[in-house]
Design a protein around this motif. Structure first.
Motif, mmCIF file in Angstrom:
data_model
loop_
_atom_site.group_PDB
_atom_site.id
_atom_site.type_symbol
_atom_site.label_atom_id
_atom_site.label_comp_id
_atom_site.label_asym_id
_atom_site.label_seq_id
_atom_site.Cartn_x
_atom_site.Cartn_y
_atom_site.Cartn_z
ATOM 1 N N ILE A 1 79.453 65.243 46.721
ATOM 2 C CA ILE A 1 78.173 65.034 46.020
ATOM 3 C C ILE A 1 77.000 65.262 46.967
ATOM 4 O O ILE A 1 76.016 65.933 46.622
ATOM 5 C CB ILE A 1 78.135 63.619 45.411
ATOM 6 C CG1 ILE A 1 79.125 63.518 44.254
ATOM 7 C CG2 ILE A 1 76.726 63.280 44.929
ATOM 8 C CD1 ILE A 1 79.280 62.118 43.712
ATOM 9 N N LEU A 2 77.085 64.721 48.166
ATOM 10 C CA LEU A 2 76.004 64.918 49.138
ATOM 11 C C LEU A 2 75.834 66.395 49.489
ATOM 12 O O LEU A 2 74.711 66.877 49.666
ATOM 13 C CB LEU A 2 76.293 64.100 50.400
ATOM 14 C CG LEU A 2 76.193 62.582 50.263
ATOM 15 C CD1 LEU A 2 76.652 61.902 51.547
ATOM 16 C CD2 LEU A 2 74.773 62.161 49.916
ATOM 17 N N ALA B 1 76.382 68.887 47.519
ATOM 18 C CA ALA B 1 75.872 69.641 46.372
ATOM 19 C C ALA B 1 74.419 69.324 46.045
ATOM 20 O O ALA B 1 73.778 70.077 45.298
ATOM 21 C CB ALA B 1 76.733 69.364 45.144
ATOM 22 N N ILE B 2 73.894 68.236 46.566
ATOM 23 C CA ILE B 2 72.527 67.826 46.216
ATOM 24 C C ILE B 2 71.489 68.907 46.511
ATOM 25 O O ILE B 2 70.613 69.194 45.673
ATOM 26 C CB ILE B 2 72.174 66.498 46.928
ATOM 27 C CG1 ILE B 2 72.914 65.340 46.258
ATOM 28 C CG2 ILE B 2 70.668 66.251 46.896
ATOM 29 C CD1 ILE B 2 72.696 64.003 46.934
ATOM 30 N N ALA C 1 83.201 62.510 39.485
ATOM 31 C CA ALA C 1 83.052 62.475 40.938
ATOM 32 C C ALA C 1 82.120 61.338 41.363
ATOM 33 O O ALA C 1 82.408 60.605 42.325
ATOM 34 C CB ALA C 1 82.518 63.813 41.440
ATOM 35 N N LEU C 2 81.008 61.161 40.655
ATOM 36 C CA LEU C 2 80.080 60.084 40.968
ATOM 37 C C LEU C 2 80.724 58.729 40.726
ATOM 38 O O LEU C 2 80.565 57.792 41.514
ATOM 39 C CB LEU C 2 78.809 60.232 40.129
ATOM 40 C CG LEU C 2 77.720 59.179 40.358
ATOM 41 C CD1 LEU C 2 77.255 59.213 41.806
ATOM 42 C CD2 LEU C 2 76.541 59.411 39.411
ATOM 43 N N ALA D 1 83.062 58.069 43.566
ATOM 44 C CA ALA D 1 82.349 57.793 44.809
ATOM 45 C C ALA D 1 81.783 56.379 44.845
ATOM 46 O O ALA D 1 81.623 55.799 45.922
ATOM 47 C CB ALA D 1 81.235 58.804 45.013
ATOM 48 N N MET E 1 84.786 62.332 47.463
ATOM 49 C CA MET E 1 83.836 62.608 46.384
ATOM 50 C C MET E 1 82.398 62.387 46.838
ATOM 51 O O MET E 1 81.489 63.141 46.453
ATOM 52 C CB MET E 1 84.152 61.727 45.169
ATOM 53 C CG MET E 1 85.436 62.078 44.465
ATOM 54 S SD MET E 1 85.414 63.779 43.843
ATOM 55 C CE MET E 1 87.057 63.887 43.134
ATOM 56 N N ALA E 2 82.168 61.381 47.657
ATOM 57 C CA ALA E 2 80.818 61.135 48.164
ATOM 58 C C ALA E 2 80.340 62.301 49.019
ATOM 59 O O ALA E 2 79.182 62.740 48.910
ATOM 60 C CB ALA E 2 80.788 59.840 48.968
ATOM 61 N N LEU F 1 81.298 66.147 37.127
ATOM 62 C CA LEU F 1 80.297 65.582 38.022
ATOM 63 C C LEU F 1 80.210 64.070 37.844
ATOM 64 O O LEU F 1 80.120 63.318 38.827
ATOM 65 C CB LEU F 1 78.938 66.232 37.756
ATOM 66 C CG LEU F 1 77.763 65.717 38.601
ATOM 67 C CD1 LEU F 1 78.022 65.986 40.079
ATOM 68 C CD2 LEU F 1 76.462 66.379 38.166
ATOM 69 N N PHE G 1 79.292 56.551 50.626
ATOM 70 C CA PHE G 1 78.199 57.407 51.092
ATOM 71 C C PHE G 1 77.781 57.030 52.517
ATOM 72 O O PHE G 1 77.524 57.911 53.352
ATOM 73 C CB PHE G 1 77.001 57.295 50.150
ATOM 74 C CG PHE G 1 77.251 57.861 48.787
ATOM 75 C CD1 PHE G 1 77.062 59.209 48.528
ATOM 76 C CD2 PHE G 1 77.681 57.052 47.749
ATOM 77 C CE1 PHE G 1 77.280 59.741 47.278
ATOM 78 C CE2 PHE G 1 77.908 57.579 46.488
ATOM 79 C CZ PHE G 1 77.704 58.923 46.251
#
Length: 280
Positions: free
Chosen positions: A252-253, A255-256, A37-38, A41, A248-249, A34, A63
């Motif tokens: 992440i979005l 999965a939030i 990935a961040l 991103a 990756m962005a 994680l 993003f």
């Protein structure tokens, strides 16, 4: 006795330390990807091919591009509707089935329960072709119903509810029957209010599973306006190409919401699973 107590205390401390170490190891296995990935991103796309954690120029451009160039917000709404519909349907169907298996007496009740549990061993991929032909014949392909309906009958949800219902006292039902209440009224007024932990656990697990589902929605959805988040992200990754920051962005979005659900309702998940397991 003092030596035995000290040895027992030492073993308990050692066991606790081992458990703590195992938990840290599993946490790292989950957090390191994680974090990577961040980190990716936040990099410009030109820097994402470098295998380093350092970021020379952190930016949120990835993003903003994902939100601007894709229909991510529309996919969020579609996933929210489908997952909520699936969770509500699963709770209703599974609780009714479990109530019948737990409280009603009929022939072959045990056999029916074992047949239901056998459904746990059937992988969903085996049913994809029959499901597809069925919904094609009904004209429901490329609709929310085609995604939601196959996910509602869940054997593990029936098992969780039945184990929880088996642990509830029967005296409350007997009093209700003396007042003239029938099965459905007892289910609605007594059983379900007492089964809130199990309801929460089943609803949350079903919501998360439905939100993450990719294969079946990918087969039955082609309209961008009703695509779920996993399907939408799968369709745009090819367009992103080697733009790893954008990929990756978007991940992440997507999965939030799931992380937020677990953080907000983790206590209900533990209570529901513990109650259904200990009271069976």
């Amino acid at each position: 006795m003092t030596d035995l107590a000290q040895r027992a205390e030492t073993r308990v401390k050692l066991f606790n330390r081992i458990c703590f170490g195992v938990l840290i190891a599993f946490a790292l296995l989950w957090l390191v990807p994680l974090a990577w990935a961040l980190d990716t991103a936040l990099k410009p796309n030109a820097e994402t091919t470098r295998t380093t954690w350092a970021i020379s120029d952190p930016t949120l451009d990835a993003f903003s591009r994902v939100l601007r160039d894709t229909d991510l917000l529309t996919w969020f709404g579609s996933s929210l509707f489908i997952s909520t519909l699936t969770a509500a349907g699963t709770v209703l169907v599974a609780s009714l089935a479990a109530y019948a298996l737990s409280r009603m007496r009929f022939r072959y009740r045990t056999a029916v329960f074992w047949v239901v549990l056998a459904g746990i061993m059937i992988p969903g991929q085996v049913l994809i072709v029959p499901w597809f032909r069925e919904f094609d014949a009904l004209g429901l392909l490329n609709t929310w119903w085609a995604v939601s309906l196959p996910q509602i009958p869940t054997a593990i949800a029936v098992f969780i509810f039945k184990q929880f219902f088996d642990g509830l006292p029967r005296e409350l039902e007997e009093v209700a029957r003396m007042d003239g209440a029938g099965y459905l009224r007892i289910y609605r007024k007594i059983i379900m209010p007492l089964a809130r932990p199990a309801v929460a656990a089943v609803a949350i697990f079903t919501f998360v599973t439905s939100w993450n589902d990719l294969l079946w929605p990918l087969l039955v959805l082609s309209n961008p306006d009703i695509m779920t988040v996993p399907v939408g992200l799968a369709t745009v990754q090819g367009a992103f190409g080697i733009r790893y920051a954008d990929t990756m962005a978007s991940a992440i979005l997507g999965a939030i919401p799931l992380v937020a659900v677990f953080l907000l309702f983790q206590r209900h998940i533990v209570e529901g699973i513990a109650g259904s397991g200990l009271k069976g």
